[in-house]
Design a protein around this motif. Structure first.
Motif, PDB file in Angstrom:
ATOM      1  N   VAL A  72      -5.867 -15.002  -2.514  1.00  0.00           N
ATOM      2  CA  VAL A  72      -4.908 -14.179  -3.255  1.00  0.00           C
ATOM      3  C   VAL A  72      -3.602 -14.068  -2.478  1.00  0.00           C
ATOM      4  CG1 VAL A  72      -6.704 -12.798  -4.386  1.00  0.00           C
ATOM      5  CG2 VAL A  72      -5.684 -11.982  -2.262  1.00  0.00           C
ATOM      6  N   ARG A  73      -2.527 -13.774  -3.202  1.00  0.00           N
ATOM      7  CA  ARG A  73      -1.233 -13.481  -2.587  1.00  0.00           C
ATOM      8  C   ARG A  73      -0.997 -11.978  -2.738  1.00  0.00           C
ATOM      9  NH1 ARG A  73       1.734 -17.120  -4.760  1.00  0.00           N
ATOM     10  NH2 ARG A  73       1.591 -18.481  -2.954  1.00  0.00           N
ATOM     11  N   VAL A  74      -0.658 -11.322  -1.638  1.00  0.00           N
ATOM     12  CA  VAL A  74      -0.394  -9.883  -1.644  1.00  0.00           C
ATOM     13  C   VAL A  74       0.949  -9.640  -2.327  1.00  0.00           C
ATOM     14  CG1 VAL A  74      -0.022  -7.840  -0.201  1.00  0.00           C
ATOM     15  CG2 VAL A  74      -1.688  -9.585   0.506  1.00  0.00           C
ATOM     16  N   LEU A  75       0.954  -8.783  -3.343  1.00  0.00           N
ATOM     17  CA  LEU A  75       2.193  -8.460  -4.052  1.00  0.00           C
ATOM     18  C   LEU A  75       2.757  -7.111  -3.624  1.00  0.00           C
ATOM     19  CD1 LEU A  75       1.278  -9.654  -7.666  1.00  0.00           C
ATOM     20  CD2 LEU A  75       2.550 -10.888  -5.891  1.00  0.00           C
ATOM     21  N   GLN A  76       1.868  -6.145  -3.356  1.00  0.00           N
ATOM     22  CA  GLN A  76       2.303  -4.822  -2.929  1.00  0.00           C
ATOM     23  C   GLN A  76       1.195  -4.145  -2.139  1.00  0.00           C
ATOM     24  OE1 GLN A  76       2.835  -2.017  -6.195  1.00  0.00           O
ATOM     25  NE2 GLN A  76       1.952  -3.515  -7.612  1.00  0.00           N
ATOM     26  N   THR A  77       1.573  -3.142  -1.332  1.00  0.00           N
ATOM     27  CA  THR A  77       0.596  -2.445  -0.497  1.00  0.00           C
ATOM     28  C   THR A  77       0.786  -0.927  -0.581  1.00  0.00           C
ATOM     29  OG1 THR A  77       2.046  -2.670   1.414  1.00  0.00           O
ATOM     30  CG2 THR A  77       0.325  -4.341   1.161  1.00  0.00           C
ATOM     31  N   PRO A  78       0.581  -0.338  -1.759  1.00  0.00           N
ATOM     32  CA  PRO A  78       0.721   1.118  -1.868  1.00  0.00           C
ATOM     33  C   PRO A  78      -0.440   1.837  -1.172  1.00  0.00           C
ATOM     34  CG  PRO A  78      -0.108   0.231  -3.910  1.00  0.00           C
ATOM     35  CD  PRO A  78       0.199  -0.943  -3.016  1.00  0.00           C
ATOM     36  N   LYS A  79      -0.202   3.062  -0.740  1.00  0.00           N
ATOM     37  CA  LYS A  79      -1.243   3.832  -0.044  1.00  0.00           C
ATOM     38  C   LYS A  79      -2.415   4.152  -0.970  1.00  0.00           C
ATOM     39  CE  LYS A  79       1.189   5.345   3.809  1.00  0.00           C
ATOM     40  NZ  LYS A  79       1.297   4.139   4.565  1.00  0.00           N
ATOM     41  N   GLN A  80      -2.100   4.547  -2.192  1.00  0.00           N
ATOM     42  CA  GLN A  80      -3.132   4.850  -3.178  1.00  0.00           C
ATOM     43  C   GLN A  80      -2.753   4.183  -4.490  1.00  0.00           C
ATOM     44  OE1 GLN A  80      -3.232   9.140  -3.307  1.00  0.00           O
ATOM     45  NE2 GLN A  80      -5.071   9.160  -2.033  1.00  0.00           N
ATOM     46  N   VAL A  81      -3.781   3.831  -5.253  1.00  0.00           N
ATOM     47  CA  VAL A  81      -3.522   3.168  -6.522  1.00  0.00           C
ATOM     48  C   VAL A  81      -4.654   3.511  -7.486  1.00  0.00           C
ATOM     49  CG1 VAL A  81      -4.672   1.028  -5.870  1.00  0.00           C
ATOM     50  CG2 VAL A  81      -2.868   0.951  -7.555  1.00  0.00           C
ATOM     51  N   SER A  82      -4.322   3.628  -8.765  1.00  0.00           N
ATOM     52  CA  SER A  82      -5.360   3.901  -9.754  1.00  0.00           C
ATOM     53  C   SER A  82      -6.163   2.632 -10.002  1.00  0.00           C
ATOM     54  CB  SER A  82      -4.735   4.388 -11.064  1.00  0.00           C
ATOM     55  OG  SER A  82      -3.985   3.348 -11.650  1.00  0.00           O
ATOM     56  N   LYS A  83      -7.329   2.818 -10.548  1.00  0.00           N
ATOM     57  CA  LYS A  83      -8.214   1.670 -10.803  1.00  0.00           C
ATOM     58  C   LYS A  83      -7.534   0.634 -11.694  1.00  0.00           C
ATOM     59  CE  LYS A  83     -13.018   0.880 -12.010  1.00  0.00           C
ATOM     60  NZ  LYS A  83     -14.267   1.502 -12.418  1.00  0.00           N
ATOM     61  N   SER A  84      -6.801   1.096 -12.695  1.00  0.00           N
ATOM     62  CA  SER A  84      -6.151   0.168 -13.631  1.00  0.00           C
ATOM     63  C   SER A  84      -4.977  -0.582 -12.989  1.00  0.00           C
ATOM     64  CB  SER A  84      -5.669   0.918 -14.868  1.00  0.00           C
ATOM     65  OG  SER A  84      -4.749   1.930 -14.503  1.00  0.00           O
ATOM     66  N   ASP A  85      -4.359   0.001 -11.966  1.00  0.00           N
ATOM     67  CA  ASP A  85      -3.216  -0.646 -11.314  1.00  0.00           C
ATOM     68  C   ASP A  85      -3.608  -1.495 -10.112  1.00  0.00           C
ATOM     69  OD1 ASP A  85      -1.480   0.471 -13.141  1.00  0.00           O
ATOM     70  OD2 ASP A  85      -0.957   2.176 -11.864  1.00  0.00           O
ATOM     71  N   ALA A  86      -4.879  -1.490  -9.729  1.00  0.00           N
ATOM     72  CA  ALA A  86      -5.327  -2.241  -8.551  1.00  0.00           C
ATOM     73  C   ALA A  86      -5.063  -3.739  -8.709  1.00  0.00           C
ATOM     74  CB  ALA A  86      -6.806  -1.987  -8.282  1.00  0.00           C
ATOM     75  N   ALA A  87      -5.205  -4.248  -9.912  1.00  0.00           N
ATOM     76  CA  ALA A  87      -5.000  -5.681 -10.156  1.00  0.00           C
ATOM     77  C   ALA A  87      -3.543  -6.087  -9.962  1.00  0.00           C
ATOM     78  CB  ALA A  87      -5.461  -6.048 -11.561  1.00  0.00           C
ATOM     79  N   LEU A  88      -2.617  -5.129  -9.945  1.00  0.00           N
ATOM     80  CA  LEU A  88      -1.199  -5.436  -9.753  1.00  0.00           C
ATOM     81  C   LEU A  88      -0.853  -5.614  -8.271  1.00  0.00           C
ATOM     82  CD1 LEU A  88       0.300  -2.831 -12.255  1.00  0.00           C
ATOM     83  CD2 LEU A  88      -0.185  -5.257 -12.646  1.00  0.00           C
ATOM     84  N   MET A  89      -1.812  -5.360  -7.377  1.00  0.00           N
ATOM     85  CA  MET A  89      -1.571  -5.459  -5.936  1.00  0.00           C
ATOM     86  C   MET A  89      -1.635  -6.897  -5.431  1.00  0.00           C
ATOM     87  SD  MET A  89      -3.649  -2.177  -4.447  1.00  0.00           S
ATOM     88  CE  MET A  89      -3.242  -2.592  -2.758  1.00  0.00           C
ATOM     89  N   PHE A  90      -2.199  -7.806  -6.247  1.00  0.00           N
ATOM     90  CA  PHE A  90      -2.350  -9.191  -5.792  1.00  0.00           C
ATOM     91  C   PHE A  90      -2.325 -10.137  -6.970  1.00  0.00           C
ATOM     92  CE2 PHE A  90      -6.564  -7.566  -6.680  1.00  0.00           C
ATOM     93  CZ  PHE A  90      -7.202  -8.609  -7.330  1.00  0.00           C
ATOM     94  N   GLU A  91      -2.110 -11.416  -6.663  1.00  0.00           N
ATOM     95  CA  GLU A  91      -2.222 -12.460  -7.680  1.00  0.00           C
ATOM     96  C   GLU A  91      -3.218 -13.479  -7.144  1.00  0.00           C
ATOM     97  OE1 GLU A  91       1.063 -15.291  -8.876  1.00  0.00           O
ATOM     98  OE2 GLU A  91       1.625 -14.983  -6.798  1.00  0.00           O
ATOM     99  N   VAL A  92      -4.141 -13.905  -7.981  1.00  0.00           N
ATOM    100  CA  VAL A  92      -5.153 -14.873  -7.579  1.00  0.00           C
ATOM    101  C   VAL A  92      -4.519 -16.259  -7.529  1.00  0.00           C
ATOM    102  CG1 VAL A  92      -7.353 -15.952  -8.179  1.00  0.00           C
ATOM    103  CG2 VAL A  92      -7.019 -13.494  -8.571  1.00  0.00           C
ATOM    104  N   ILE A  93      -4.633 -16.896  -6.382  1.00  0.00           N
ATOM    105  CA  ILE A  93      -4.122 -18.256  -6.211  1.00  0.00           C
ATOM    106  C   ILE A  93      -5.226 -19.249  -6.529  1.00  0.00           C
ATOM    107  CG2 ILE A  93      -3.231 -19.938  -4.555  1.00  0.00           C
ATOM    108  CD1 ILE A  93      -1.979 -17.550  -3.071  1.00  0.00           C
ATOM    109  N   GLU A  94      -6.419 -18.980  -5.991  1.00  0.00           N
ATOM    110  CA  GLU A  94      -7.544 -19.889  -6.210  1.00  0.00           C
ATOM    111  C   GLU A  94      -8.847 -19.116  -6.075  1.00  0.00           C
ATOM    112  OE1 GLU A  94      -8.933 -24.277  -4.661  1.00  0.00           O
ATOM    113  OE2 GLU A  94      -8.029 -22.931  -3.208  1.00  0.00           O
ATOM    114  N   GLU A  95      -9.793 -19.465  -6.928  1.00  0.00           N
ATOM    115  CA  GLU A  95     -11.135 -18.887  -6.845  1.00  0.00           C
ATOM    116  C   GLU A  95     -12.110 -20.033  -7.107  1.00  0.00           C
ATOM    117  OE1 GLU A  95     -13.757 -15.184  -8.605  1.00  0.00           O
ATOM    118  OE2 GLU A  95     -11.855 -15.666  -9.543  1.00  0.00           O
ATOM    119  N   LYS A  96     -13.021 -20.249  -6.165  1.00  0.00           N
ATOM    120  CA  LYS A  96     -13.965 -21.342  -6.361  1.00  0.00           C
ATOM    121  C   LYS A  96     -15.320 -20.978  -5.784  1.00  0.00           C
ATOM    122  CE  LYS A  96     -12.348 -23.861  -2.284  1.00  0.00           C
ATOM    123  NZ  LYS A  96     -11.761 -25.091  -1.790  1.00  0.00           N
ATOM    124  N   LYS A  97     -16.331 -21.676  -6.283  1.00  0.00           N
ATOM    125  CA  LYS A  97     -17.674 -21.512  -5.773  1.00  0.00           C
ATOM    126  C   LYS A  97     -17.886 -22.480  -4.614  1.00  0.00           C
ATOM    127  CE  LYS A  97     -19.935 -19.834  -9.902  1.00  0.00           C
ATOM    128  NZ  LYS A  97     -20.169 -18.477  -9.584  1.00  0.00           N
TER     129      LYS A  97
END
Length: 87
Positions: free
Chosen positions: A58-83
Motif C-alpha cells: 500500500v501507499r500511505v496517503l495520510q496519517t491522522p491520529k484518529q479515524v472513523s471506521k468508514s474513513d480508514a480506507a482513505l488512509m492508504f491506496e492498495v498498490i498490489e495484493e497477491k497470494k
C-alpha cells in the motif's frame, strides 16, 4: 506515526500487537527496507506486509491520529495484493 499504530488505525491489521509481531519477524517493509514496529511512516511511503499467504503493498496517503471506521480506507491506496504460493 509509528508503523504498528498506522497498520492498526488504517485497519490493515486488527491489532497493534499483531503488527509488532510481524515487524519482529521481518515481514513488514517500508520503502523496500525491513521495518521495525517503531519505524515512522509518512504520506508517500510504500508499506509491504506479508501475512499468512498474502502480500499486501500500500501507499500511505495520510496519517491522522484518529479515524472513523468508514474513513480508514482513505488512509492508504492498495498498490498490489497477491497470494503467496504454499510450499
Amino acid at each position: 506515526m509509528r508503523l504498528d499504530k498506522y497498520l492498526k488505525t488504517a485497519r490493515i491489521l486488527k491489532r497493534r500487537t499483531v503488527a509488532k509481531e510481524l515487524a519482529d519477524q521481518q515481514r513488514v517493509y517500508v520503502n523496500g527496507r525491513v521495518a521495525k514496529a517503531s519505524t515512522e511512516v509518512k504520506p508517500g511511503d510504500e508499506v509491504r506486509v506479508l501475512f499468512g499467504y498474502r502480500e499486501l503493498t500500500v501507499r500511505v496517503l495520510q496519517t491522522p491520529k484518529q479515524v472513523s471506521k468508514s474513513d480508514a480506507a482513505l488512509m492508504f491506496e492498495v498498490i498490489e495484493e497477491k497470494k503467496i504460493p504454499q510450499v
